[in-house]
Design an enzyme around this catalytic site. Sequence first.
Site, PDB file in Angstrom:
ATOM      1  N   ASP A   1       0.834  -1.207   0.000  1.00 58.18           N
ATOM      2  CA  ASP A   1       0.000   0.000   0.000  1.00 58.18           C
ATOM      3  C   ASP A   1       0.874   1.265   0.000  1.00 58.18           C
ATOM      4  O   ASP A   1       0.654   2.183   0.793  1.00 58.18           O
ATOM      5  CB  ASP A   1      -0.951  -0.027   1.213  1.00 58.18           C
ATOM      6  CG  ASP A   1      -2.007   1.076   1.158  1.00 58.18           C
ATOM      7  OD1 ASP A   1      -2.220   1.656   0.071  1.00 58.18           O
ATOM      8  OD2 ASP A   1      -2.609   1.375   2.206  1.00 58.18           O
TER       9      ASP A   1
ATOM     10  N   HIS B   1      -2.597   0.521  12.126  1.00 58.49           N
ATOM     11  CA  HIS B   1      -2.315  -0.869  11.752  1.00 58.49           C
ATOM     12  C   HIS B   1      -0.829  -1.066  11.508  1.00 58.49           C
ATOM     13  O   HIS B   1      -0.093  -0.094  11.323  1.00 58.49           O
ATOM     14  CB  HIS B   1      -3.111  -1.251  10.498  1.00 58.49           C
ATOM     15  CG  HIS B   1      -3.080  -0.205   9.416  1.00 58.49           C
ATOM     16  ND1 HIS B   1      -4.076   0.729   9.272  1.00 58.49           N
ATOM     17  CD2 HIS B   1      -2.184   0.088   8.459  1.00 58.49           C
ATOM     18  CE1 HIS B   1      -3.799   1.536   8.265  1.00 58.49           C
ATOM     19  NE2 HIS B   1      -2.643   1.184   7.757  1.00 58.49           N
TER      20      HIS B   1
ATOM     21  N   GLN C   1      -2.767  -5.407   6.248  1.00 60.49           N
ATOM     22  CA  GLN C   1      -2.645  -4.300   7.221  1.00 60.49           C
ATOM     23  C   GLN C   1      -3.544  -4.634   8.400  1.00 60.49           C
ATOM     24  O   GLN C   1      -4.765  -4.511   8.310  1.00 60.49           O
ATOM     25  CB  GLN C   1      -3.065  -2.971   6.567  1.00 60.49           C
ATOM     26  CG  GLN C   1      -2.065  -2.464   5.534  1.00 60.49           C
ATOM     27  CD  GLN C   1      -2.638  -1.395   4.629  1.00 60.49           C
ATOM     28  OE1 GLN C   1      -3.710  -1.578   4.037  1.00 60.49           O
ATOM     29  NE2 GLN C   1      -1.943  -0.282   4.491  1.00 60.49           N
TER      30      GLN C   1
ATOM     31  N   ARG D   1       2.084  12.795  10.606  1.00 57.39           N
ATOM     32  CA  ARG D   1       0.773  12.653   9.964  1.00 57.39           C
ATOM     33  C   ARG D   1       0.174  11.366  10.525  1.00 57.39           C
ATOM     34  O   ARG D   1       0.617  10.266  10.203  1.00 57.39           O
ATOM     35  CB  ARG D   1       0.940  12.542   8.453  1.00 57.39           C
ATOM     36  CG  ARG D   1      -0.359  12.256   7.693  1.00 57.39           C
ATOM     37  CD  ARG D   1      -0.019  12.010   6.229  1.00 57.39           C
ATOM     38  NE  ARG D   1      -1.166  11.725   5.399  1.00 57.39           N
ATOM     39  CZ  ARG D   1      -1.740  10.526   5.261  1.00 57.39           C
ATOM     40  NH1 ARG D   1      -1.305   9.503   5.939  1.00 57.39           N
ATOM     41  NH2 ARG D   1      -2.746  10.366   4.429  1.00 57.39           N
TER      42      ARG D   1
ATOM     43  N   ASP E   1      -1.990   8.671  10.563  1.00 55.57           N
ATOM     44  CA  ASP E   1      -2.744   8.052   9.477  1.00 55.57           C
ATOM     45  C   ASP E   1      -4.024   7.386   9.986  1.00 55.57           C
ATOM     46  O   ASP E   1      -4.014   6.706  11.018  1.00 55.57           O
ATOM     47  CB  ASP E   1      -1.829   6.991   8.838  1.00 55.57           C
ATOM     48  CG  ASP E   1      -2.442   6.327   7.635  1.00 55.57           C
ATOM     49  OD1 ASP E   1      -2.654   7.029   6.630  1.00 55.57           O
ATOM     50  OD2 ASP E   1      -2.723   5.119   7.702  1.00 55.57           O
TER      51      ASP E   1
ATOM     52  N   GLU F   1      -5.046  12.699   9.979  1.00 58.36           N
ATOM     53  CA  GLU F   1      -5.615  12.326   8.696  1.00 58.36           C
ATOM     54  C   GLU F   1      -6.889  11.572   9.024  1.00 58.36           C
ATOM     55  O   GLU F   1      -6.862  10.405   9.424  1.00 58.36           O
ATOM     56  CB  GLU F   1      -4.663  11.440   7.890  1.00 58.36           C
ATOM     57  CG  GLU F   1      -5.152  11.250   6.463  1.00 58.36           C
ATOM     58  CD  GLU F   1      -5.555   9.830   6.100  1.00 58.36           C
ATOM     59  OE1 GLU F   1      -5.952   9.627   4.940  1.00 58.36           O
ATOM     60  OE2 GLU F   1      -5.507   8.913   6.944  1.00 58.36           O
TER      61      GLU F   1
ATOM     62  N   HIS G   1      -1.846  11.881  -2.531  1.00 57.84           N
ATOM     63  CA  HIS G   1      -1.585  10.557  -3.106  1.00 57.84           C
ATOM     64  C   HIS G   1      -2.836   9.677  -3.124  1.00 57.84           C
ATOM     65  O   HIS G   1      -2.852   8.653  -3.780  1.00 57.84           O
ATOM     66  CB  HIS G   1      -0.471   9.868  -2.306  1.00 57.84           C
ATOM     67  CG  HIS G   1      -0.909   9.523  -0.920  1.00 57.84           C
ATOM     68  ND1 HIS G   1      -1.177  10.504   0.030  1.00 57.84           N
ATOM     69  CD2 HIS G   1      -1.169   8.339  -0.327  1.00 57.84           C
ATOM     70  CE1 HIS G   1      -1.580   9.892   1.142  1.00 57.84           C
ATOM     71  NE2 HIS G   1      -1.576   8.597   0.958  1.00 57.84           N
ATOM     72  N   ASP G   2      -3.865  10.069  -2.376  1.00 59.50           N
ATOM     73  CA  ASP G   2      -5.095   9.279  -2.311  1.00 59.50           C
ATOM     74  C   ASP G   2      -6.131   9.801  -3.304  1.00 59.50           C
ATOM     75  O   ASP G   2      -5.935  10.830  -3.946  1.00 59.50           O
ATOM     76  CB  ASP G   2      -5.677   9.316  -0.891  1.00 59.50           C
ATOM     77  CG  ASP G   2      -4.911   8.404   0.060  1.00 59.50           C
ATOM     78  OD1 ASP G   2      -4.349   7.386  -0.402  1.00 59.50           O
ATOM     79  OD2 ASP G   2      -4.867   8.717   1.260  1.00 59.50           O
TER      80      ASP G   2
ATOM     81  N   ARG H   1      -5.063   4.637  -7.504  1.00 63.36           N
ATOM     82  CA  ARG H   1      -4.436   5.806  -6.870  1.00 63.36           C
ATOM     83  C   ARG H   1      -3.019   6.026  -7.399  1.00 63.36           C
ATOM     84  O   ARG H   1      -2.478   7.121  -7.295  1.00 63.36           O
ATOM     85  CB  ARG H   1      -4.408   5.632  -5.342  1.00 63.36           C
ATOM     86  CG  ARG H   1      -5.785   5.721  -4.697  1.00 63.36           C
ATOM     87  CD  ARG H   1      -5.725   5.503  -3.214  1.00 63.36           C
ATOM     88  NE  ARG H   1      -5.201   4.187  -2.904  1.00 63.36           N
ATOM     89  CZ  ARG H   1      -4.829   3.792  -1.684  1.00 63.36           C
ATOM     90  NH1 ARG H   1      -4.947   4.610  -0.665  1.00 63.36           N
ATOM     91  NH2 ARG H   1      -4.366   2.577  -1.479  1.00 63.36           N
TER      92      ARG H   1
END
Length: 617
Positions: A129, A172, A240, A270, A272, A314, A381-382, A502
């Site tokens: 990922d 995760h 994950q 960040r 996540d 995020e 990036h998403d 993505r």
Amino acid sequence: MSDRMLAVLPNALRPQAAQRLAVYEPVLRRLLAGLYGEHADFDAWLGELMASLGALYSARPAELRALDEQRAAQPDWFLSQRMLGYCAYVQNFGGDLNGVAERISYLQEMGVSYLHLLPFLRARAGENDGGFAVSSFDDVEPALGTNADLDALTTQLRAARISLCSDFILNHVADDHAWAVAAKNGDAAARAMFLTFPDRTMPDRYEATLGQVFPQVAPGNFTHVQAMGGWVWSTFYPYQWDLNYANPAVFAEMAAALLRLANRGIEVFRLDSTAFLWKREGTNSMNQPEAHQILQALRAIVDIVAPGVLLKAEAIVPTRELPAYLGSADARECHIAYHSSLMAAGWLALSEEGTSALREVIRNTPELPQAATWLSYVRCHDDIGWNVLRAEAAAGGHDANARLARAARFYTGAENSYAAGASFQSTDPNAAHGSNGMAASLVGLQTAHNDEERELAMRRLQLLHGLALSFGALPVLYMGDELAMENDESYLHRPQHAMDSRWLQRPVFDRSRWKGRDYAGTSAGKMYQSLIRMVRARRLHDELAANAPRTLLADAPDGMLALARGERFLALMNFSGQPQSYALQGRWIDCMDGNILAGAVTLAPYAMHWLERGAAE
Ligand code: GLC
């Protein structure tokens, strides 16, 4: 418990630590007691945690401790309009960490003061990922460099006054992280770090109300793992594995991991997927009160050990859920949160040539506590996730799904659109999930056939950047957008990426565009120069600081957004393909070309004006 921490500190550090503990230790203790107080050994556990914080405090390099002091004395340091972020994958931007260091002068040229490097810690072998499946929080991914390279990079960035932001993937770990490996080998303590169920009874009960992040490529939220003897909670990809934050050991381990990275000179984390940290049956297990308590406890730890560090949430959640991630005056949480609704609403406005949902988002954006701000952005990036806009898209009696599904279709190039993007995780044209593509491709540069179309596309790209830069936030540019880089289709040929569109917006930095950035004859040069002009103009206006007041002017036509910042700054943005007029009160000066404007002004399709109030005649 403060004494457990003070006991491990050298004398010289004790007075300062005692001061911070006096303020934040009671907060930390209250939060942790709320989360873990029921555990029989809670006091002993908390004592151990405080001793571990003390060890990490002692290990914090003097230079970083000095930065902590400086920032603790000026806690709103990151709200300045001189702050500008840039986000990139290490491998795409510089090849490796040393290559990123070689680009520092480029970042300085743009005025960047904050660099978010996407995951660079040791990631799972094979599919991972994009690095979001972490195998070790203590090692740099070997393909990207060494821990020594990271230390060198943070030192160089600090000297250049650029804060390094790293992802901290706390929801995760990868299924080959040491905890997961030990858990698979039957280690009971390691198993307790995860959420495992022997059969489908509980997973099915949870699934009844859970959403899905990757419904196509990773349906469901649980993965059957033979070696774990059942189903493991895995919100994202099957590899994950969600951490079990109901287990205090998870919290203690993750807090220590964060501080070890902070001691390497990472200044911003960040955090996540923060929305998912706590699970509760009968809910979507997002934004739970305990998730906020965990974040507040992490904040208290940072306030004690490393107050120069910023936490960034995020949480890609509906607008109404967002402010909680920035806490309140008495419950400090993250310093920064992504304003994903603002980002998505900008794209919705372009596709609709109308600003009603965007205005609704701005109206739903509350004042923030002191020393906290939004992160504004055009792309990342998403995917552009449409679901966060459901409430705003429904306002005024609209069918939110139809509206958002149309936007998703629009960005695939349907609906007569100029866009060249891809739908994410949905093949149903009547459903909205997400849209992918580089900004330049989504605004029509890729499909433009002639100069006129190119000009319109360029204006759209500038417009969205103008919104991010003038909204009142920490704006973060996404690598390649400054050079109008287009989609990268090469992921389709990489088996480990082909199913995840993505990657369309994760290109390798284009050196030839970069070399041509001074030539306004190319799209790259045109975008770069206009962006630099905006960045420079922004720096000159205190009204554009993140915390300066913002007012939405209701008298603008629907195709236009008129955003006043304080009394002296006005951004007029035309989101439609038709000219739009606006009646100015008083005399204004265009920040870009110095022209004086008064009375009715007409904005060309997709044009934008940044105006500062002129002296009265
Ligand atoms: C965040 C990241 C995304 C990743 C996910 C799981 O949303 O931005 O890229 O897939 O978390 O870690």
